[in-house]
Design an enzyme around this catalytic site. Structure first.
Site, PDB file in Angstrom:
ATOM      1  N   ASP A   1      -9.506  -5.373  -5.156  1.00  0.00           N
ATOM      2  CA  ASP A   1      -8.852  -4.067  -4.651  1.00  0.00           C
ATOM      3  C   ASP A   1      -9.413  -2.833  -5.350  1.00  0.00           C
ATOM      4  O   ASP A   1      -9.259  -2.711  -6.802  1.00  0.00           O
ATOM      5  CB  ASP A   1      -7.392  -4.066  -4.595  1.00  0.00           C
ATOM      6  CG  ASP A   1      -6.749  -3.041  -4.169  1.00  0.00           C
ATOM      7  OD1 ASP A   1      -7.426  -2.083  -3.202  1.00  0.00           O
ATOM      8  OD2 ASP A   1      -5.430  -2.783  -3.965  1.00  0.00           O
TER       9      ASP A   1
ATOM     10  N   HIS B   1      -7.441  -5.444  -0.846  1.00  0.00           N
ATOM     11  CA  HIS B   1      -6.583  -4.614  -0.542  1.00  0.00           C
ATOM     12  C   HIS B   1      -5.777  -5.205   0.712  1.00  0.00           C
ATOM     13  O   HIS B   1      -6.525  -5.240   1.754  1.00  0.00           O
ATOM     14  CB  HIS B   1      -6.905  -3.250  -0.522  1.00  0.00           C
ATOM     15  CG  HIS B   1      -5.742  -1.972  -0.446  1.00  0.00           C
ATOM     16  ND1 HIS B   1      -4.954  -1.880  -1.322  1.00  0.00           N
ATOM     17  CD2 HIS B   1      -5.153  -1.500   0.770  1.00  0.00           C
ATOM     18  CE1 HIS B   1      -3.848  -1.221  -1.054  1.00  0.00           C
ATOM     19  NE2 HIS B   1      -4.025  -0.994   0.178  1.00  0.00           N
TER      20      HIS B   1
ATOM     21  N   SER C   1       0.766  -1.067  -0.071  1.00  0.00           N
ATOM     22  CA  SER C   1      -0.025   0.050   0.053  1.00  0.00           C
ATOM     23  C   SER C   1       0.923   1.214   0.024  1.00  0.00           C
ATOM     24  O   SER C   1       1.546   1.591  -0.845  1.00  0.00           O
ATOM     25  CB  SER C   1      -0.970   0.165   1.189  1.00  0.00           C
ATOM     26  OG  SER C   1      -2.055   0.772   1.067  1.00  0.00           O
TER      27      SER C   1
END
Length: 356
Positions: free
Chosen positions: A293, A323, A185
């Site tokens: 995601d 995610h 991320s």
């Protein structure tokens, strides 16, 4: 000089909610007077492993005393590494420099789920994992996190060059000629910016000395990229899921320089003011995307654009995953599949360092 906001531990039910101007699902709240309330850690993803793992040794160090920045270092035990073909016959292990996620506002290398993922990553990939913390927003807005990541690589170089800087714990296992930079991320976004800065970082070494570490590649795990224009996967994201568009917009509002849009170069690699990537000498890049995601389209677009430029990029998509599934469930089968892809990249990628 502007007044720094006060930072305190997250308040309980009695907190003055009417004064909350930004709320990141209770983990971070910004009050109208500038006070920032933080939770000490996640409560939604319990650790898969306890603080120890039968085949991994780990320890913690401070890599920047002035900023109180820590790194957790993990290495497979000698017996486990030899059994996996790691250090047997005198061979050492590749090094994975890892930066956690959290929208640049949350997270820590000490959080239980991050710790669990790094334990499994070191064990299953047969690698030395260096999980480095960095300053968080909104107290420290971007590019602070990226600057800290550059500082960590400088610290790592010192460990290699100056024997007095370390105790030999890393040197016993780590092959500093096979260093990979990864992150999930926001950490994946950091990895991108380090890849872009790599040439200038190497050229700034003191006295023109050879770089004591060789970065062989970059692994971007569901990178946190943004942009003013919505992608289909963003626009179609249900509002009632935990990681939704509104939450991600809040992350950007709190982490980007004040007044910046999501097209800022820190967020959008292809924004109007972002540096052109055509001339960047990328080392091999592995981009991981999740089919469920919200950021899936941005990761795929990033990989496709680099490929069109002739850059050495590989895309791995996990169709049914959300995610950050690997830190939300470090012990899952899907996480094992992800680590297998990462492991193959570590062992298939070999870039010979240019002569100095």
């Amino acid at each position: 000089m502007p007044t720094m906001p006060a930072v305190v531990a997250a308040a309980g039910a009695g907190a003055p909610c009417a004064n909350v101007v930004e709320d990141l699902v209770g983990f971070l709240r910004v009050l109208s007077d500038g006070t920032i309330l933080r939770s000490p850690g996640p409560v939604f993803c319990p650790a898969t492993f306890p603080g120890e793992h039968p085949s991994v040794e780990w320890k913690e160090a401070v890599y920047d005393k002035a900023k109180n920045l820590h790194v957790r270092m993990y290495k497979p035990s000698p017996a486990a590494a030899a059994g996996d073909g790691g250090e047997q016959d005198g061979r050492k292990l590749p090094v994975l420099v890892y930066f956690h996620g959290g929208g640049f506002c949350l997270g820590s290398c000490t959080w239980a789920n991050v710790h669990s993922f790094c334990l499994r990553l070191a064990a299953d990939a047969g690698a030395v994992v260096l999980s480095a913390g960095y300053r968080l927003a909104p107290e420290n807005r971007l590019p602070a996190a990226v600057d800290d990541a550059v500082g960590f690589l400088h610290w790592l170089r010192e460990q290699v060059v100056d024997a007095d800087c370390g105790d030999g714990w890393l040197a016993e296992a780590a092959d500093f000629g096979r260093v990979f930079v990864t992150g999930d991320s926001a950490g994946g976004t950091i990895a991108h910016h380090l890849a872009v800065r790599a040439d200038s970082a190497a050229s700034n070494l003191a006295g023109g000395e050879p770089d004591p570490i060789t970065i062989q590649g970059y692994i971007l795990l569901m990178p946190f990229f943004g942009g003013v224009r919505r992608t289909p996967s963003e626009a179609e994201c249900p509002a009632d899921v935990f990681l939704n568009l509104d939450l991600f917009d809040r992350f950007w509002r709190l982490s980007l320089p004040a007044g910046a849009t999501r097209d800022h170069p820190m967020a959008n690699p292809f924004g109007p003011d972002s540096p052109a990537l055509d001339a960047v000498d990328f080392r091999p890049v592995l981009v991981v995307a999740g089919g469920l995601d919200m950021l899936r389209d941005r990761a795929v677009d990033y990989a496709q654009r680099l490929s069109a430029m002739g850059k050495p990029v590989e895309l791995a998509e996990f169709a049914g995953e959300h995610h950050g599934f690997f830190t939300l469930g470090p012990g899952s089968d899907a996480t094992g599949d992800l680590i297998a892809v990462v492991t193959r990249f570590l062992h298939d990628t070999r870039v010979v360092a240019a002569p100095k």
